[in-house]
Scaffold this motif. Sequence first.
Motif, mmCIF file in Angstrom:
data_model
loop_
_atom_site.group_PDB
_atom_site.id
_atom_site.type_symbol
_atom_site.label_atom_id
_atom_site.label_comp_id
_atom_site.label_asym_id
_atom_site.label_seq_id
_atom_site.Cartn_x
_atom_site.Cartn_y
_atom_site.Cartn_z
ATOM 1 N N GLN A 223 126.178 71.533 -24.411
ATOM 2 C CA GLN A 223 126.306 71.224 -25.827
ATOM 3 C C GLN A 223 126.708 69.780 -26.080
ATOM 4 O O GLN A 223 126.402 69.241 -27.120
ATOM 5 C CB GLN A 223 127.324 72.157 -26.469
ATOM 6 C CG GLN A 223 126.870 73.600 -26.435
ATOM 7 C CD GLN A 223 127.828 74.503 -27.167
ATOM 8 O OE1 GLN A 223 128.837 74.072 -27.697
ATOM 9 N NE2 GLN A 223 127.509 75.777 -27.195
ATOM 10 N N ARG A 224 127.365 69.163 -25.140
ATOM 11 C CA ARG A 224 127.810 67.782 -25.306
ATOM 12 C C ARG A 224 127.402 66.974 -24.088
ATOM 13 O O ARG A 224 127.261 67.487 -22.991
ATOM 14 C CB ARG A 224 129.328 67.724 -25.462
ATOM 15 C CG ARG A 224 129.848 68.446 -26.653
ATOM 16 C CD ARG A 224 129.596 67.648 -27.883
ATOM 17 N NE ARG A 224 130.139 68.361 -29.026
ATOM 18 C CZ ARG A 224 130.046 67.929 -30.248
ATOM 19 N NH1 ARG A 224 129.458 66.802 -30.491
ATOM 20 N NH2 ARG A 224 130.537 68.617 -31.228
ATOM 21 N N TRP A 225 127.263 65.672 -24.303
ATOM 22 C CA TRP A 225 126.841 64.766 -23.238
ATOM 23 C C TRP A 225 127.807 63.608 -23.127
ATOM 24 O O TRP A 225 128.563 63.317 -24.044
ATOM 25 C CB TRP A 225 125.443 64.222 -23.530
ATOM 26 C CG TRP A 225 124.412 65.280 -23.659
ATOM 27 C CD1 TRP A 225 123.945 65.832 -24.818
ATOM 28 C CD2 TRP A 225 123.692 65.914 -22.607
ATOM 29 N NE1 TRP A 225 122.996 66.773 -24.532
ATOM 30 C CE2 TRP A 225 122.813 66.845 -23.191
ATOM 31 C CE3 TRP A 225 123.714 65.798 -21.225
ATOM 32 C CZ2 TRP A 225 121.960 67.638 -22.430
ATOM 33 C CZ3 TRP A 225 122.862 66.586 -20.474
ATOM 34 C CH2 TRP A 225 122.002 67.492 -21.073
ATOM 35 N N LYS A 226 127.753 62.926 -21.991
ATOM 36 C CA LYS A 226 128.455 61.666 -21.791
ATOM 37 C C LYS A 226 127.540 60.803 -20.932
ATOM 38 O O LYS A 226 126.579 61.284 -20.337
ATOM 39 C CB LYS A 226 129.813 61.866 -21.116
ATOM 40 C CG LYS A 226 129.725 62.406 -19.695
ATOM 41 C CD LYS A 226 131.104 62.588 -19.110
ATOM 42 C CE LYS A 226 131.007 63.209 -17.723
ATOM 43 N NZ LYS A 226 132.311 63.426 -17.130
ATOM 44 N N GLY B 20 135.554 54.106 -21.136
ATOM 45 C CA GLY B 20 136.486 54.468 -22.188
ATOM 46 C C GLY B 20 135.978 54.226 -23.598
ATOM 47 O O GLY B 20 136.620 54.637 -24.560
ATOM 48 N N ARG B 21 134.849 53.587 -23.744
ATOM 49 C CA ARG B 21 134.323 53.323 -25.089
ATOM 50 C C ARG B 21 133.467 54.485 -25.571
ATOM 51 O O ARG B 21 132.891 55.220 -24.784
ATOM 52 C CB ARG B 21 133.492 52.051 -25.099
ATOM 53 C CG ARG B 21 134.326 50.841 -24.792
ATOM 54 C CD ARG B 21 133.588 49.589 -25.061
ATOM 55 N NE ARG B 21 134.398 48.448 -24.634
ATOM 56 C CZ ARG B 21 133.980 47.225 -24.640
ATOM 57 N NH1 ARG B 21 132.766 46.945 -25.035
ATOM 58 N NH2 ARG B 21 134.775 46.260 -24.238
ATOM 59 N N VAL B 22 133.396 54.625 -26.872
ATOM 60 C CA VAL B 22 132.571 55.656 -27.501
ATOM 61 C C VAL B 22 131.650 54.949 -28.485
ATOM 62 O O VAL B 22 132.107 54.208 -29.355
ATOM 63 C CB VAL B 22 133.453 56.699 -28.231
ATOM 64 C CG1 VAL B 22 132.599 57.725 -28.932
ATOM 65 C CG2 VAL B 22 134.402 57.365 -27.255
ATOM 66 N N LEU B 23 130.335 55.158 -28.327
ATOM 67 C CA LEU B 23 129.354 54.527 -29.195
ATOM 68 C C LEU B 23 128.502 55.581 -29.892
ATOM 69 O O LEU B 23 128.208 56.623 -29.301
ATOM 70 C CB LEU B 23 128.422 53.619 -28.389
ATOM 71 C CG LEU B 23 129.025 52.403 -27.712
ATOM 72 C CD1 LEU B 23 127.956 51.680 -26.907
ATOM 73 C CD2 LEU B 23 129.623 51.472 -28.735
ATOM 74 N N PRO B 24 128.077 55.311 -31.134
ATOM 75 C CA PRO B 24 127.127 56.222 -31.769
ATOM 76 C C PRO B 24 125.743 56.008 -31.168
ATOM 77 O O PRO B 24 125.247 54.891 -31.093
ATOM 78 C CB PRO B 24 127.179 55.815 -33.248
ATOM 79 C CG PRO B 24 127.660 54.410 -33.239
ATOM 80 C CD PRO B 24 128.512 54.249 -32.012
ATOM 81 N N VAL B 25 125.113 57.090 -30.700
ATOM 82 C CA VAL B 25 123.793 57.025 -30.061
ATOM 83 C C VAL B 25 122.836 57.888 -30.865
ATOM 84 O O VAL B 25 123.160 59.029 -31.221
ATOM 85 C CB VAL B 25 123.873 57.527 -28.597
ATOM 86 C CG1 VAL B 25 122.501 57.537 -27.957
ATOM 87 C CG2 VAL B 25 124.834 56.666 -27.790
ATOM 88 N N LEU B 26 121.662 57.338 -31.167
ATOM 89 C CA LEU B 26 120.661 58.096 -31.911
ATOM 90 C C LEU B 26 120.150 59.258 -31.077
ATOM 91 O O LEU B 26 119.911 59.123 -29.878
ATOM 92 C CB LEU B 26 119.491 57.196 -32.305
ATOM 93 C CG LEU B 26 119.782 56.123 -33.338
ATOM 94 C CD1 LEU B 26 118.552 55.259 -33.557
ATOM 95 C CD2 LEU B 26 120.213 56.747 -34.646
ATOM 96 N N LEU B 27 119.964 60.405 -31.720
ATOM 97 C CA LEU B 27 119.463 61.587 -31.042
ATOM 98 C C LEU B 27 117.958 61.682 -31.228
ATOM 99 O O LEU B 27 117.417 61.241 -32.238
ATOM 100 C CB LEU B 27 120.128 62.847 -31.607
ATOM 101 C CG LEU B 27 121.659 62.875 -31.545
ATOM 102 C CD1 LEU B 27 122.173 64.152 -32.188
ATOM 103 C CD2 LEU B 27 122.156 62.738 -30.133
ATOM 104 N N PHE C 46 131.418 56.789 -22.818
ATOM 105 C CA PHE C 46 130.881 56.120 -21.636
ATOM 106 C C PHE C 46 131.959 56.106 -20.557
ATOM 107 O O PHE C 46 133.123 55.837 -20.856
ATOM 108 C CB PHE C 46 130.462 54.683 -21.972
ATOM 109 C CG PHE C 46 129.205 54.605 -22.790
ATOM 110 C CD1 PHE C 46 128.016 54.241 -22.197
ATOM 111 C CD2 PHE C 46 129.200 54.912 -24.139
ATOM 112 C CE1 PHE C 46 126.841 54.169 -22.933
ATOM 113 C CE2 PHE C 46 128.046 54.852 -24.878
ATOM 114 C CZ PHE C 46 126.863 54.472 -24.278
ATOM 115 N N GLU C 47 131.556 56.398 -19.308
ATOM 116 C CA GLU C 47 132.500 56.409 -18.189
ATOM 117 C C GLU C 47 132.022 55.476 -17.101
ATOM 118 O O GLU C 47 130.841 55.466 -16.753
ATOM 119 C CB GLU C 47 132.649 57.821 -17.623
ATOM 120 C CG GLU C 47 133.370 58.770 -18.546
ATOM 121 C CD GLU C 47 133.603 60.123 -17.912
ATOM 122 O OE1 GLU C 47 133.167 60.354 -16.765
ATOM 123 O OE2 GLU C 47 134.238 60.954 -18.569
ATOM 124 N N GLY C 48 132.947 54.701 -16.539
ATOM 125 C CA GLY C 48 132.630 53.788 -15.449
ATOM 126 C C GLY C 48 132.043 52.484 -15.948
ATOM 127 O O GLY C 48 131.567 52.374 -17.081
#
Length: 99
Positions: A63-66, A15-22, A8-10
């Motif tokens: 391939q990757r998201w934020k 700066g945090r990273v969370l597991p998100v269901l796809l 996550f940005e802003g």
Amino acid sequence: MKSEDIPFEGGPMDGRVLPVLLGITGHPPKTYRIPVPDPQGGPPTVLVYRRVPRRQGGVGLTQRWKYEYDPEGAPTRRLNWPWSKPDATPPRKPDDADG
């Protein structure tokens, strides 16, 4: 279900990273809403983050998201199908007696 660690940005989650269901396509949701409870017991504040590409793949496929913070938290755009009803009131007919 499958999940992916998304940065996550802003905003408050910077700066945090969370597991998100796809989803079934293997992508995370386009918007991520985080309700934050009010300390005085009022209605919760909702933080809105929008999905954006993190980097490009070799063939131009993402391939990757934020998630980036959306301070306005504008509602997502509704699809405009030909058979969808418009949001505004319908136009008046020319032969209306009310004028």
